[in-house]
Scaffold this motif. Structure first.
Motif, mmCIF file in Angstrom:
data_model
loop_
_atom_site.group_PDB
_atom_site.id
_atom_site.type_symbol
_atom_site.label_atom_id
_atom_site.label_comp_id
_atom_site.label_asym_id
_atom_site.label_seq_id
_atom_site.Cartn_x
_atom_site.Cartn_y
_atom_site.Cartn_z
ATOM 1 N N UNK A 173 -11.269 0.835 8.309
ATOM 2 C CA UNK A 173 -10.407 1.883 7.759
ATOM 3 C C UNK A 173 -9.479 2.297 8.351
ATOM 4 N N UNK A 174 -8.284 1.619 7.974
ATOM 5 C CA UNK A 174 -6.903 2.256 8.024
ATOM 6 C C UNK A 174 -6.530 3.123 6.698
ATOM 7 N N UNK A 175 -5.191 3.949 7.465
ATOM 8 C CA UNK A 175 -5.162 5.039 6.572
ATOM 9 C C UNK A 175 -2.985 4.741 6.992
ATOM 10 N N UNK A 176 -2.639 4.035 5.504
ATOM 11 C CA UNK A 176 -0.341 3.611 5.678
ATOM 12 C C UNK A 176 -0.340 4.755 6.344
ATOM 13 N N UNK A 177 0.290 5.082 7.607
ATOM 14 C CA UNK A 177 1.174 6.364 8.077
ATOM 15 C C UNK A 177 2.049 6.149 6.961
ATOM 16 N N UNK A 178 3.351 7.132 7.133
ATOM 17 C CA UNK A 178 4.285 7.533 6.221
ATOM 18 C C UNK A 178 5.655 6.835 6.925
ATOM 19 N N UNK A 179 5.083 6.733 8.056
ATOM 20 C CA UNK A 179 6.562 6.282 8.908
ATOM 21 C C UNK A 179 5.904 5.092 9.269
ATOM 22 N N UNK A 180 6.226 3.991 9.102
ATOM 23 C CA UNK A 180 6.366 2.673 9.959
ATOM 24 C C UNK A 180 6.139 2.670 10.987
ATOM 25 N N UNK A 236 0.783 -1.289 0.044
ATOM 26 C CA UNK A 236 0.278 -0.117 0.011
ATOM 27 C C UNK A 236 1.578 1.460 -0.013
ATOM 28 N N UNK A 237 0.635 2.137 -1.088
ATOM 29 C CA UNK A 237 1.058 3.789 -1.117
ATOM 30 C C UNK A 237 1.435 4.428 0.318
ATOM 31 N N UNK A 238 2.200 5.388 0.771
ATOM 32 C CA UNK A 238 1.841 5.906 2.020
ATOM 33 C C UNK A 238 0.789 6.817 1.969
ATOM 34 N N UNK A 239 -0.170 6.672 3.204
ATOM 35 C CA UNK A 239 -1.128 7.417 2.845
ATOM 36 C C UNK A 239 -2.666 6.845 2.505
ATOM 37 N N UNK A 240 -1.812 5.310 1.842
ATOM 38 C CA UNK A 240 -3.026 4.859 1.487
ATOM 39 C C UNK A 240 -3.934 4.005 2.570
ATOM 40 N N UNK A 241 -5.774 4.048 1.509
ATOM 41 C CA UNK A 241 -6.641 3.201 2.419
ATOM 42 C C UNK A 241 -6.600 1.687 1.945
ATOM 43 N N UNK A 242 -6.635 1.181 3.791
ATOM 44 C CA UNK A 242 -7.008 -0.488 3.401
ATOM 45 C C UNK A 242 -8.563 -0.122 4.505
ATOM 46 N N UNK A 243 -9.255 -0.608 2.988
ATOM 47 C CA UNK A 243 -10.420 -0.680 4.233
ATOM 48 C C UNK A 243 -11.018 -2.129 4.338
ATOM 49 N N UNK A 244 -11.925 -3.124 4.824
ATOM 50 C CA UNK A 244 -12.066 -4.382 5.399
ATOM 51 C C UNK A 244 -13.475 -4.091 5.530
ATOM 52 N N UNK A 245 -14.513 -5.093 5.235
ATOM 53 C CA UNK A 245 -16.253 -5.043 5.800
ATOM 54 C C UNK A 245 -15.766 -6.823 6.089
ATOM 55 N N UNK A 246 -16.288 -6.879 6.998
ATOM 56 C CA UNK A 246 -16.191 -7.983 8.077
ATOM 57 C C UNK A 246 -17.384 -8.005 9.108
ATOM 58 N N UNK A 247 -18.177 -9.291 8.988
ATOM 59 C CA UNK A 247 -18.669 -9.432 10.295
ATOM 60 C C UNK A 247 -18.558 -10.288 11.652
#
Length: 203
Positions: A190-197, A148-159
């Motif tokens: 929803x997560x946003x990937x931090x620029x710094x790990x 994922x690019x820095x600042x990118x969004x990971x969205x997961x829909x789950x039960x």
């Protein structure tokens, strides 16, 4: 692009149900996502601002169609599906922005290289983390974090909350919403990937 193919057809709903009966641990739901859930996922992912989008577990393509409707004309979408029956259903979707790949989400980096996709700004996942071994789920979330690019969004829909637990290790605390107008009701993470790990932030 054929707009009539951007709607889930009745035979595809039946195929989704068949997929659940064949492998409930992999599909995770009896019926596809509702339009309300699809809309919430698209909005949280901010798909309209992305040029490179990945969908893990597109199933019969309901969320895929919602993503395509929201995407910019020059954006690209890579759908990674493990179930061969779903891949056959997805393959006739005619949209030049869409690539369907039959493969494992853990090999996400290799799939991106194969299809010459840049680092995605969005990864959307509907695969059921709660029904798979924890180690497998962790490997998938790590693969998402790695590409994922820095600042990118990971969205997961789950039960259930398993993906929330796994994601905290790599991304930190998620934003969580609940979509009640879906069967079953879904949590959307929803997560946003931090620029710094996170590891460097803690040091």
């Amino acid at each position: 692009m054929r707009l009539d193919r951007l709607r889930l057809q009745p035979d595809e709903r039946f195929a989704f149900f068949q997929g659940f009966l064949k492998n409930p641990a992999r599909v995770g739901s009896v019926i596809p996502s509702s339009r309300f859930l699809e809309r919430r996922v698209v909005e949280l992912a901010e798909v309209d601002r992305a040029q490179s989008v990945v969908e893990l577990g597109p199933g019969t393509g309901g969320t895929t169609r919602a993503l395509l409707r929201a995407m910019a004309p020059e954006a690209r979408l890579l759908g990674i599906e493990l179930d061969a029956d779903f891949v056959r259903i997805l393959s006739p979707m005619r949209d030049p922005r869409l690539v369907i790949h039959h493969g494992d989400a853990r090999d996400l980096e290799r799939h991106l290289r194969m299809h010459r996709f840049p680092a995605p700004e969005v990864v959307v996942s509907g695969i059921p983390f709660s029904t798979m071994p924890r180690r497998l789920g962790r490997e998938i979330v790590q693969a998402v974090f790695n590409v994922l690019a820095p600042g990118g969004r990971f969205v997961a829909y789950q039960v259930r909350d398993r993906v929330g637990e796994l994601g905290r290790e790599f991304f930190g605390r998620p934003q969580v919403q609940v979509e009640l107008l879906n069967v079953p009701p879904m949590r959307v993470y929803r997560w946003v990937k931090p620029s710094v790990p996170l590891m460097q932030q803690a040091s």
